[in-house]
Design an enzyme around this catalytic site. Structure first.
Site, PDB file in Angstrom:
ATOM      1  N   ARG A  74      -4.315   9.851  -5.210  1.00  0.00           N
ATOM      2  CA  ARG A  74      -3.618   8.643  -4.743  1.00  0.00           C
ATOM      3  C   ARG A  74      -2.425   8.351  -5.655  1.00  0.00           C
ATOM      4  O   ARG A  74      -1.425   7.780  -5.225  1.00  0.00           O
ATOM      5  CB  ARG A  74      -4.600   7.459  -4.680  1.00  0.00           C
ATOM      6  CG  ARG A  74      -3.973   6.206  -4.162  1.00  0.00           C
ATOM      7  CD  ARG A  74      -4.944   5.229  -3.475  1.00  0.00           C
ATOM      8  NE  ARG A  74      -6.284   5.154  -3.998  1.00  0.00           N
ATOM      9  CZ  ARG A  74      -6.644   4.531  -5.126  1.00  0.00           C
ATOM     10  NH1 ARG A  74      -5.741   3.937  -5.862  1.00  0.00           N
ATOM     11  NH2 ARG A  74      -7.905   4.510  -5.503  1.00  0.00           N
ATOM     12  N   TYR A 119      15.271  -1.101  13.486  1.00  0.00           N
ATOM     13  CA  TYR A 119      14.090  -0.558  14.161  1.00  0.00           C
ATOM     14  C   TYR A 119      13.083  -1.690  14.426  1.00  0.00           C
ATOM     15  O   TYR A 119      12.910  -2.574  13.577  1.00  0.00           O
ATOM     16  CB  TYR A 119      13.488   0.544  13.267  1.00  0.00           C
ATOM     17  CG  TYR A 119      12.094   0.936  13.668  1.00  0.00           C
ATOM     18  CD1 TYR A 119      11.834   1.390  14.958  1.00  0.00           C
ATOM     19  CD2 TYR A 119      11.039   0.855  12.773  1.00  0.00           C
ATOM     20  CE1 TYR A 119      10.550   1.741  15.341  1.00  0.00           C
ATOM     21  CE2 TYR A 119       9.753   1.211  13.143  1.00  0.00           C
ATOM     22  CZ  TYR A 119       9.517   1.651  14.432  1.00  0.00           C
ATOM     23  OH  TYR A 119       8.250   1.985  14.805  1.00  0.00           O
ATOM     24  N   ASP A 166      18.399   2.271   5.094  1.00  0.00           N
ATOM     25  CA  ASP A 166      17.500   3.060   5.943  1.00  0.00           C
ATOM     26  C   ASP A 166      18.341   4.195   6.516  1.00  0.00           C
ATOM     27  O   ASP A 166      19.184   3.993   7.390  1.00  0.00           O
ATOM     28  CB  ASP A 166      16.906   2.189   7.052  1.00  0.00           C
ATOM     29  CG  ASP A 166      15.871   2.950   7.886  1.00  0.00           C
ATOM     30  OD1 ASP A 166      15.961   4.187   7.953  1.00  0.00           O
ATOM     31  OD2 ASP A 166      14.991   2.303   8.488  1.00  0.00           O
ATOM     32  N   LYS A 207      11.021  11.795  11.317  1.00  0.00           N
ATOM     33  CA  LYS A 207      12.122  12.070  12.246  1.00  0.00           C
ATOM     34  C   LYS A 207      12.833  13.382  11.887  1.00  0.00           C
ATOM     35  O   LYS A 207      12.222  14.419  11.926  1.00  0.00           O
ATOM     36  CB  LYS A 207      13.083  10.881  12.266  1.00  0.00           C
ATOM     37  CG  LYS A 207      12.393   9.513  12.234  1.00  0.00           C
ATOM     38  CD  LYS A 207      11.531   9.245  13.443  1.00  0.00           C
ATOM     39  CE  LYS A 207      11.043   7.807  13.421  1.00  0.00           C
ATOM     40  NZ  LYS A 207       9.796   7.542  14.069  1.00  0.00           N
TER      41      LYS A 207
HETATM   42  N1  PLP Z   1      13.274   3.312  10.257  1.00  0.00           N
HETATM   43  C1  PLP Z   1      13.789   3.691  11.445  1.00  0.00           C
HETATM   44  C2  PLP Z   1      15.281   3.596  11.642  1.00  0.00           C
HETATM   45  C3  PLP Z   1      12.965   4.140  12.468  1.00  0.00           C
HETATM   46  O1  PLP Z   1      13.505   4.502  13.657  1.00  0.00           O
HETATM   47  C4  PLP Z   1      11.560   4.218  12.233  1.00  0.00           C
HETATM   48  C5  PLP Z   1      10.633   4.702  13.290  1.00  0.00           C
HETATM   49  O2  PLP Z   1      11.022   4.897  14.435  1.00  0.00           O
HETATM   50  C6  PLP Z   1      11.047   3.810  10.993  1.00  0.00           C
HETATM   51  C7  PLP Z   1      11.936   3.378  10.027  1.00  0.00           C
HETATM   52  C8  PLP Z   1       9.563   3.823  10.710  1.00  0.00           C
HETATM   53  O3  PLP Z   1       9.108   5.114  10.497  1.00  0.00           O
HETATM   54  P1  PLP Z   1       7.614   5.613  10.797  1.00  0.00           P
HETATM   55  O4  PLP Z   1       7.441   5.624  12.277  1.00  0.00           O
HETATM   56  O5  PLP Z   1       7.564   6.947  10.147  1.00  0.00           O
HETATM   57  O6  PLP Z   1       6.678   4.628  10.129  1.00  0.00           O
END
Ligand code: PLP
Length: 384
Positions: free
Chosen positions: A45, A97, A168, A193
């Protein structure tokens, strides 16, 4: 080493004596304290060799010292937000998001002030970044409207008021955008992604150069436990090796389809930073090495019919994988966002988001064009 070489060569410790050309997957979750010299691993962990290999590569890709891998992008985002005390002030992009909206709501419930504004607008940035601000949360390009914030300008303004800047970077990936080089403090990735790239593993990462912030985030992660397992780290790291190749093809596919979308009588506004009439196209060209492979557009017909009508685009959330996807943010990726908040940010019910994979561009364009022509759009007039 240059970026594409780092993708293949960073984080490749091989110590088995077998001559492996990739590192073995270390599945142990606990480590003998007397069998290591010096003792580095204690309990998975906190620290784990396969995770460290992935982290070494992610940090090297952005030319900084630290990366922390998490079990999802959300776990990585939550770790940063958890460091904020009640009363702290966050200024964030308005178009983010859907899950990030959810995390901001959790922050508000525990007394953290989160103000969402249009960070693609320099005047808004100047007026929002005054007084005391603890964290500036920049999503660029934004999900799903593809707005672009000026990372260098926002970071300079944020640093003047003592705020930490997180970008992000999920929509661009480190292959197209380097937020830390532009002045930000933390780069956040949903590695689910583009980085992993095959829609078969969840993951997240924070990339940063500040030793104190790294120590606090690592300690938080060890306590809370949102860590990825060894197999997931291996999958993410395996996918990462082809990031540049995949992204180049994905961008080419997006460009080809955008041309068809712009010419289509079934399409209203097209949101893509590579279009000359995108409001921040010049900034995108300076800040990103290519405009990416995410596109959204206003569809003048029945969105559900369109999603059902495509054969190569799966009607699915998420993005960045080798297979192309189509989705409706209002009813899918952003459905948890209250309707008024969503509409205020500009995410209307007829907005369609596309994530381009690595298929042949002609097949994708033909599929999309045929589905748009076939989908019913009776009640909407096409006034273009
Ligand atoms: N940030 C963006 C721009 C996203 O599109 C996403 C998910 O679609 C996330 C963060 C969150 O990622 P996760 O689905 O891996 O938790």
């Amino acid at each position: 080493m240059r970026f594409d070489t780092k993708l293949v060569h960073e984080g490749q410790r091989t110590s088995s004596g077998h001559g492996d050309v990739i590192p073995p997957i270390h599945v142990a979750v606990t480590f003998d304290q007397f069998a290591q010299d010096p003792a580095r691993h204690y309990y998975a962990r906190g620290e784990s060799p396969t995770r460290e290999d992935l982290e070494a590569c992610l940090a090297a890709l952005e030319d900084v010292r630290f990366a922390l891998a998490f079990s999802s992008g959300q776990a990585a985002a939550a770790a940063v937000l958890s460091l904020l005390e009640p009363g702290a002030r966050v200024v964030a992009s308005d178009d983010v998001y859907g899950g990030t909206h959810g995390l901001f709501e959790l922050c508000r419930r525990r007394g953290v002030h989160v103000r969402q504004v249009d960070l693609s607008d320099a005047e808004v940035v100047a007026s929002a970044l005054t007084g005391s601000v603890d964290l500036v949360w920049v999503e660029t390009p934004t999900n799903p409207l593809m707005k672009i914030a000026d990372i260098a300008a926002v970071s300079a303004a944020a640093h003047r008021v003592g705020a930490t800047v997180l970008v992000d970077n999920t929509f661009a990936s480190p292959a197209l955008q380097q937020p830390l080089a532009a002045g930000a403090d933390v780069s956040l990735h949903s590695t689910t992604k583009f980085i992993a790239g095959h829609s078969d593993v969840l993951g997240g990462a924070l990339v940063l150069d500040d030793p104190d912030l790294h120590r606090r985030l690592a300690a938080h992660r060890t306590v809370v436990g949102g860590v990825p397992g060894a197999f997931d780290c291996y999958l993410v790291h395996r996918g990462l090796k082809t990031l540049s190749l995949r992204v180049a093809r994905q961008v080419a596919n997006a460009r080809a389809a955008v041309e068809a979308l712009v010419a289509s009588p079934f399409v209203g506004a097209v949101h893509y930073p590579g279009l000359p009439d995108h409001p921040q196209s010049g900034l995108a060209a300076r800040q990103m090495s290519a405009p990416g492979s995410m596109v959204s557009f206003e569809y003048l017909g029945d969105v559900a019919e369109l999603m059902r009508g495509t054969t190569l685009f799966a009607a699915a959330v998420s993005l960045g994988g080798v297979r192309s996807l189509i989705e409706c943010p209002a009813s899918m990726s952003h459905r948890s966002v209250p309707r008024d908040v969503r509409l205020r940010a500009g995410v209307t019910d007829d907005l369609v988001r596309l994530s381009f994979g690595i298929e042949d561009p002609l097949d994708l364009v033909e599929d999309l064009t045929a589905a748009m022509a076939a989908a019913s759009w009776a009640e909407r007039s096409v006034a273009r």
